[in-house]
Write an enzyme that holds these catalytic residues in place. Structure first.
Site, PDB file in Angstrom:
ATOM      1  N   HIS A  78       3.966 -15.185 -24.443  1.00 53.17           N
ATOM      2  CA  HIS A  78       5.329 -15.370 -24.934  1.00 53.17           C
ATOM      3  C   HIS A  78       6.146 -14.111 -24.671  1.00 53.17           C
ATOM      4  O   HIS A  78       5.683 -13.005 -24.943  1.00 53.17           O
ATOM      5  CB  HIS A  78       5.322 -15.632 -26.455  1.00 53.17           C
ATOM      6  CG  HIS A  78       4.903 -17.020 -26.827  1.00 53.17           C
ATOM      7  ND1 HIS A  78       5.176 -17.567 -28.044  1.00 53.17           N
ATOM      8  CD2 HIS A  78       4.222 -17.962 -26.126  1.00 53.17           C
ATOM      9  CE1 HIS A  78       4.713 -18.806 -28.085  1.00 53.17           C
ATOM     10  NE2 HIS A  78       4.112 -19.068 -26.940  1.00 53.17           N
ATOM     11  N   TYR A 205      11.219 -17.691 -36.593  1.00 53.77           N
ATOM     12  CA  TYR A 205      11.167 -17.209 -37.980  1.00 53.77           C
ATOM     13  C   TYR A 205      12.495 -17.572 -38.631  1.00 53.77           C
ATOM     14  O   TYR A 205      13.544 -17.099 -38.192  1.00 53.77           O
ATOM     15  CB  TYR A 205      11.001 -15.687 -38.015  1.00 53.77           C
ATOM     16  CG  TYR A 205       9.654 -15.165 -37.595  1.00 53.77           C
ATOM     17  CD1 TYR A 205       9.290 -15.083 -36.248  1.00 53.77           C
ATOM     18  CD2 TYR A 205       8.726 -14.744 -38.551  1.00 53.77           C
ATOM     19  CE1 TYR A 205       8.044 -14.596 -35.869  1.00 53.77           C
ATOM     20  CE2 TYR A 205       7.481 -14.246 -38.176  1.00 53.77           C
ATOM     21  CZ  TYR A 205       7.153 -14.175 -36.839  1.00 53.77           C
ATOM     22  OH  TYR A 205       5.913 -13.688 -36.466  1.00 53.77           O
ATOM     23  N   PRO A 297       1.436 -11.666 -43.479  1.00 47.60           N
ATOM     24  CA  PRO A 297       1.339 -12.115 -42.084  1.00 47.60           C
ATOM     25  C   PRO A 297       2.670 -12.233 -41.336  1.00 47.60           C
ATOM     26  O   PRO A 297       2.685 -12.556 -40.162  1.00 47.60           O
ATOM     27  CB  PRO A 297       0.652 -13.474 -42.187  1.00 47.60           C
ATOM     28  CG  PRO A 297       0.808 -13.896 -43.596  1.00 47.60           C
ATOM     29  CD  PRO A 297       0.993 -12.685 -44.422  1.00 47.60           C
ATOM     30  N   LYS A 301       0.325  -8.897 -37.850  1.00 48.02           N
ATOM     31  CA  LYS A 301      -0.384  -7.631 -37.606  1.00 48.02           C
ATOM     32  C   LYS A 301      -1.844  -7.627 -38.053  1.00 48.02           C
ATOM     33  O   LYS A 301      -2.609  -6.774 -37.618  1.00 48.02           O
ATOM     34  CB  LYS A 301       0.340  -6.494 -38.344  1.00 48.02           C
ATOM     35  CG  LYS A 301       1.683  -6.144 -37.739  1.00 48.02           C
ATOM     36  CD  LYS A 301       1.545  -5.570 -36.354  1.00 48.02           C
ATOM     37  CE  LYS A 301       2.794  -5.800 -35.528  1.00 48.02           C
ATOM     38  NZ  LYS A 301       2.523  -6.035 -34.128  1.00 48.02           N
ATOM     39  N   TYR A 393       6.631  -5.463 -32.853  1.00 49.35           N
ATOM     40  CA  TYR A 393       6.028  -6.802 -32.840  1.00 49.35           C
ATOM     41  C   TYR A 393       5.022  -6.933 -31.694  1.00 49.35           C
ATOM     42  O   TYR A 393       3.914  -7.438 -31.890  1.00 49.35           O
ATOM     43  CB  TYR A 393       7.124  -7.874 -32.709  1.00 49.35           C
ATOM     44  CG  TYR A 393       6.638  -9.266 -33.070  1.00 49.35           C
ATOM     45  CD1 TYR A 393       5.947 -10.046 -32.146  1.00 49.35           C
ATOM     46  CD2 TYR A 393       6.843  -9.792 -34.341  1.00 49.35           C
ATOM     47  CE1 TYR A 393       5.479 -11.322 -32.462  1.00 49.35           C
ATOM     48  CE2 TYR A 393       6.389 -11.065 -34.672  1.00 49.35           C
ATOM     49  CZ  TYR A 393       5.705 -11.816 -33.725  1.00 49.35           C
ATOM     50  OH  TYR A 393       5.238 -13.083 -34.053  1.00 49.35           O
TER      51      TYR A 393
HETATM   52  P1  FAS Z   1     -12.291 -10.859 -41.905  1.00 47.71           P
HETATM   53  O1  FAS Z   1     -11.937 -11.190 -43.327  1.00 47.71           O
HETATM   54  O2  FAS Z   1     -11.777 -11.714 -40.801  1.00 47.71           O
HETATM   55  O3  FAS Z   1     -13.872 -10.844 -41.725  1.00 47.71           O
HETATM   56  C1  FAS Z   1     -14.707 -10.297 -42.733  1.00 47.71           C
HETATM   57  C2  FAS Z   1     -16.033 -11.036 -42.658  1.00 47.71           C
HETATM   58  O4  FAS Z   1     -16.935 -10.425 -43.571  1.00 47.71           O
HETATM   59  C3  FAS Z   1     -15.904 -12.502 -43.059  1.00 47.71           C
HETATM   60  O5  FAS Z   1     -16.467 -13.327 -42.075  1.00 47.71           O
HETATM   61  C4  FAS Z   1     -16.680 -12.577 -44.383  1.00 47.71           C
HETATM   62  O6  FAS Z   1     -17.350 -13.819 -44.528  1.00 47.71           O
HETATM   63  C5  FAS Z   1     -17.665 -11.440 -44.233  1.00 47.71           C
HETATM   64  N1  FAS Z   1     -18.135 -10.891 -45.512  1.00 47.71           N
HETATM   65  C6  FAS Z   1     -17.418 -10.658 -46.627  1.00 47.71           C
HETATM   66  N2  FAS Z   1     -18.204 -10.117 -47.576  1.00 47.71           N
HETATM   67  C7  FAS Z   1     -19.463 -10.000 -47.043  1.00 47.71           C
HETATM   68  C8  FAS Z   1     -20.698  -9.531 -47.514  1.00 47.71           C
HETATM   69  N3  FAS Z   1     -20.817  -9.042 -48.759  1.00 47.71           N
HETATM   70  N4  FAS Z   1     -21.774  -9.577 -46.704  1.00 47.71           N
HETATM   71  C9  FAS Z   1     -21.649 -10.045 -45.427  1.00 47.71           C
HETATM   72  N5  FAS Z   1     -20.490 -10.520 -44.909  1.00 47.71           N
HETATM   73  C10 FAS Z   1     -19.410 -10.491 -45.726  1.00 47.71           C
HETATM   74  N6  FAS Z   1      -3.324 -12.247 -39.842  1.00 47.71           N
HETATM   75  C11 FAS Z   1      -2.341 -12.464 -38.932  1.00 47.71           C
HETATM   76  O7  FAS Z   1      -2.084 -11.586 -38.104  1.00 47.71           O
HETATM   77  N7  FAS Z   1      -1.642 -13.668 -38.920  1.00 47.71           N
HETATM   78  C12 FAS Z   1      -1.937 -14.676 -39.803  1.00 47.71           C
HETATM   79  O8  FAS Z   1      -1.306 -15.739 -39.769  1.00 47.71           O
HETATM   80  C13 FAS Z   1      -2.958 -14.497 -40.759  1.00 47.71           C
HETATM   81  N8  FAS Z   1      -3.287 -15.501 -41.628  1.00 47.71           N
HETATM   82  C14 FAS Z   1      -4.290 -15.280 -42.544  1.00 47.71           C
HETATM   83  C15 FAS Z   1      -4.670 -16.293 -43.463  1.00 47.71           C
HETATM   84  C16 FAS Z   1      -5.681 -16.070 -44.402  1.00 47.71           C
HETATM   85  C17 FAS Z   1      -6.064 -17.166 -45.387  1.00 47.71           C
HETATM   86  C18 FAS Z   1      -6.330 -14.821 -44.453  1.00 47.71           C
HETATM   87  C19 FAS Z   1      -7.398 -14.543 -45.509  1.00 47.71           C
HETATM   88  C20 FAS Z   1      -5.974 -13.822 -43.550  1.00 47.71           C
HETATM   89  C21 FAS Z   1      -4.961 -14.047 -42.585  1.00 47.71           C
HETATM   90  N9  FAS Z   1      -4.601 -13.067 -41.652  1.00 47.71           N
HETATM   91  C22 FAS Z   1      -3.627 -13.257 -40.741  1.00 47.71           C
HETATM   92  C23 FAS Z   1      -5.243 -11.810 -41.631  1.00 47.71           C
HETATM   93  C24 FAS Z   1      -6.536 -11.970 -40.874  1.00 47.71           C
HETATM   94  O9  FAS Z   1      -6.294 -12.439 -39.599  1.00 47.71           O
HETATM   95  C25 FAS Z   1      -7.238 -10.639 -40.938  1.00 47.71           C
HETATM   96  O10 FAS Z   1      -6.359  -9.572 -40.653  1.00 47.71           O
HETATM   97  C26 FAS Z   1      -8.425 -10.560 -40.011  1.00 47.71           C
HETATM   98  O11 FAS Z   1      -9.268 -11.638 -40.304  1.00 47.71           O
HETATM   99  C27 FAS Z   1      -9.118  -9.220 -40.266  1.00 47.71           C
HETATM  100  O12 FAS Z   1     -10.338  -9.240 -39.633  1.00 47.71           O
HETATM  101  P2  FAS Z   1     -11.609  -8.537 -40.330  1.00 47.71           P
HETATM  102  O13 FAS Z   1     -11.208  -7.180 -40.787  1.00 47.71           O
HETATM  103  O14 FAS Z   1     -12.710  -8.714 -39.380  1.00 47.71           O
HETATM  104  O15 FAS Z   1     -11.854  -9.348 -41.701  1.00 47.71           O
HETATM  105  C1  PHB Z   2       0.368 -18.020 -36.452  1.00 50.56           C
HETATM  106  O1  PHB Z   2       0.620 -18.601 -35.374  1.00 50.56           O
HETATM  107  O2  PHB Z   2      -0.588 -18.328 -37.208  1.00 50.56           O
HETATM  108  C2  PHB Z   2       1.272 -16.882 -36.898  1.00 50.56           C
HETATM  109  C3  PHB Z   2       2.212 -16.385 -36.022  1.00 50.56           C
HETATM  110  C4  PHB Z   2       3.041 -15.343 -36.428  1.00 50.56           C
HETATM  111  C5  PHB Z   2       2.908 -14.823 -37.705  1.00 50.56           C
HETATM  112  C6  PHB Z   2       1.943 -15.318 -38.584  1.00 50.56           C
HETATM  113  C7  PHB Z   2       1.113 -16.355 -38.181  1.00 50.56           C
HETATM  114  O3  PHB Z   2       3.721 -13.812 -38.110  1.00 50.56           O
END
Ligand code: FAS
Ligand code: PHB
Length: 401
Positions: A78, A205, A297, A301, A393
């Site tokens: 994009h 947005y 989100p 980032k 961004y």
């Molecule tokens: P993660 O949380 O991805 O991974 C951590 C891992 O550790 C998980 O698999 C968990 O099961 C495991 N774990 C936890 N405790 C443990 C233990 N005691 N023993 C072993 N394993 C354990 N970011 C965006 O940029 N855009 C978005 O739209 C967006 N939407 C999101 C929606 C939700 C519901 C959530 C929760 C996050 C969202 N995020 C979004 C942020 C997300 O993308 C995180 O920044 C990203 O997953 C971070 O990656 P990790 O640091 O690897 O953590």
């Molecule tokens: C998504 O596509 O999930 C998305 C994109 C931009 C954002 C957050 C989530 O800022």
């Protein structure tokens, strides 16, 4: 207690999200062995729908690491986004302003690619572990105790432990003098994943009187959408018809249509917070990703910041374990936090500018609303202001801040 099975590795990694999996891959490319311990099943982590946008530096890093074959084939490049307010559309042209773009490619696809690379390399990932305990973190022989999926109690002796276990993990809690800085927001996002062909080829947005809405996508067949809702909103209160109706209202613009379609998963509400934990190190324990920081989100980032942490941590651990040079690990936390706070500010700024705040919130009165509209109008009418949004961004180069 059944007998403990003891094994050894150089880096014990807790968590198989983007941070833990990428760290294992980058270390392996340096000849450093690691073991990844994950609480959930492989199918669960591969299906978990989260982030959707890859920054430019993230795409470059995944390419350098040999992980971008599917991303390059299926990702959606994009060149800009649109801000929708005052009943009109205002495109931020990344290509024109900063000469780079983003790629839309779901986080679960990145995770699948990372797991496939680990499995192909014969590197161990232990899924469905439980009762993880970190020991000896202030010695040069830390270890991780855990119960394996088969019920045996095990211990991995390591040189280093990487806490990549996200916001709800155990690692941050193992840092005794951790300092937490945080903000809670008075709203959440209702996330919608619909089998409906996107009608617009870039993200939108929208700041509407009813609240924020985000139009995104995952593929030519799947649309990803978000609605600002109360932080305690019950998804059951949002019928399919109500969701599509509200999306249509908030995203309304001349020439814009929204394809409706069946939901691929039940809509869920994600809370919004900013959080930073300092320091990101305790002895031989190093935190990376959501274990150390959370962003709303709105700035896309979260995952990108986790990947930037891991690039820094992998280089620092390679210096330590291959060359006995501690300079990198001694400055890891301070260097990582510079990018983290830049992303925290950008995510807070985008969130504050685009969401509707209630009257009882400082940003929600007439003054706050006027400030918000003024910021939006300035951002889309000034090349300097639009460039500021664009460079944050698409992602500042790793190491730039
Ligand atoms: P993660 O949380 O991805 O991974 C951590 C891992 O550790 C998980 O698999 C968990 O099961 C495991 N774990 C936890 N405790 C443990 C233990 N005691 N023993 C072993 N394993 C354990 N970011 C965006 O940029 N855009 C978005 O739209 C967006 N939407 C999101 C929606 C939700 C519901 C959530 C929760 C996050 C969202 N995020 C979004 C942020 C997300 O993308 C995180 O920044 C990203 O997953 C971070 O990656 P990790 O640091 O690897 O953590
Ligand atoms: C998504 O596509 O999930 C998305 C994109 C931009 C954002 C957050 C989530 O800022």
């Amino acid at each position: 207690m059944r007998t403990q099975v003891v094994s050894r590795t150089q880096v014990g990694i807790v968590g198989a999200g983007p941070a833990g999996l990428l760290l294992s891959h980058l270390l392996s490319r340096r000849g450093i062995d690691s073991v990844v311990l994950e609480a959930r099943s492989r199918s669960y982590v591969e299906q978990r729908v989260r982030a959707g946008v890859l920054e430019h530096p993230t795409v470059e890093l995944l390419r350098e690491a040999g992980l971008a074959a599917r991303l390059d084939a299926e990702g959606l490049p994009h060149g800009g986004i649109s801000l929708r307010f005052d009943g009109g559309d205002h495109r931020i042209d990344f290509a024109d302003l900063v000469g780079k773009g983003i790629t839309v490619y779901g986080q679960q696809e990145v995770v699948k690619d990372l797991i496939a690379a680990r499995v192909d390399a014969g590197e161990p990932i232990e899924f469905e572990v439980s009762d993880v305990v970190l020991d000896g973190l202030t010695t040069d022989a830390p270890s991780i105790g855990y119960t394996a999926a088969d019920g045996t109690r095990r211990r991995i002796e390591c040189d280093v432990v990487a806490g990549c276990d996200g916001f709800h993990g155990v690692s941050r809690r193992a840092v005794p003098d951790v300092r937490i800085a945080e903000r809670e927001y008075p709203f959440g996002w209702l996330g919608i994943l619909a089998k409906a062909a996107p009608t617009h080829d870039e993200l939108v947005y929208a700041n509407h009187d009813n609240g924020f809405a985000l139009y995104s996508m995952r593929s030519p067949e799947v649309t990803r959408l978000y609605l600002q809702v109360r932080p305690d909103a019950d998804p059951a209160e949002w019928s399919d018809a109500r969701i599509w109706d509200e999306l249509g209202t908030r995203l309304q613009a001349d020439g814009f249509t929204l394809n409706e379609g069946p939901f691929l998963e039940r809509p869920s509400v994600t809370g919004m917070r900013s959080m930073v934990a300092e320091p990101m190190r305790h002895g031989r324990l190093f935190l990376a990703g959501d274990a150390a920081h959370i962003v709303p989100p709105t700035g896309a980032k979260g995952m990108n910041l986790a990947i930037a942490d891991v690039r820094l941590l992998a280089d620092s651990l390679a210096d330590l374990l291959l060359h006995r040079d501690e300079t990198g690990v001694d400055t890891y936390s301070e260097r990582a936090l510079r990018r983290i706070w830049r992303a925290e500010h950008f995510s807070w700024w985008m969130t504050s500018m685009l969401h509707r705040f209630d009257d009882d919130h400082a940003n929600g009165d007439a003054f706050g609303r006027a400030l918000q509209l003024s910021q939006l109008r300035y951002t889309v009418s000034s090349r300097a202001a639009a460039t500021g949004l664009a460079e944050n961004y698409v992602g500042l180069p790793h190491g730039a801040v």
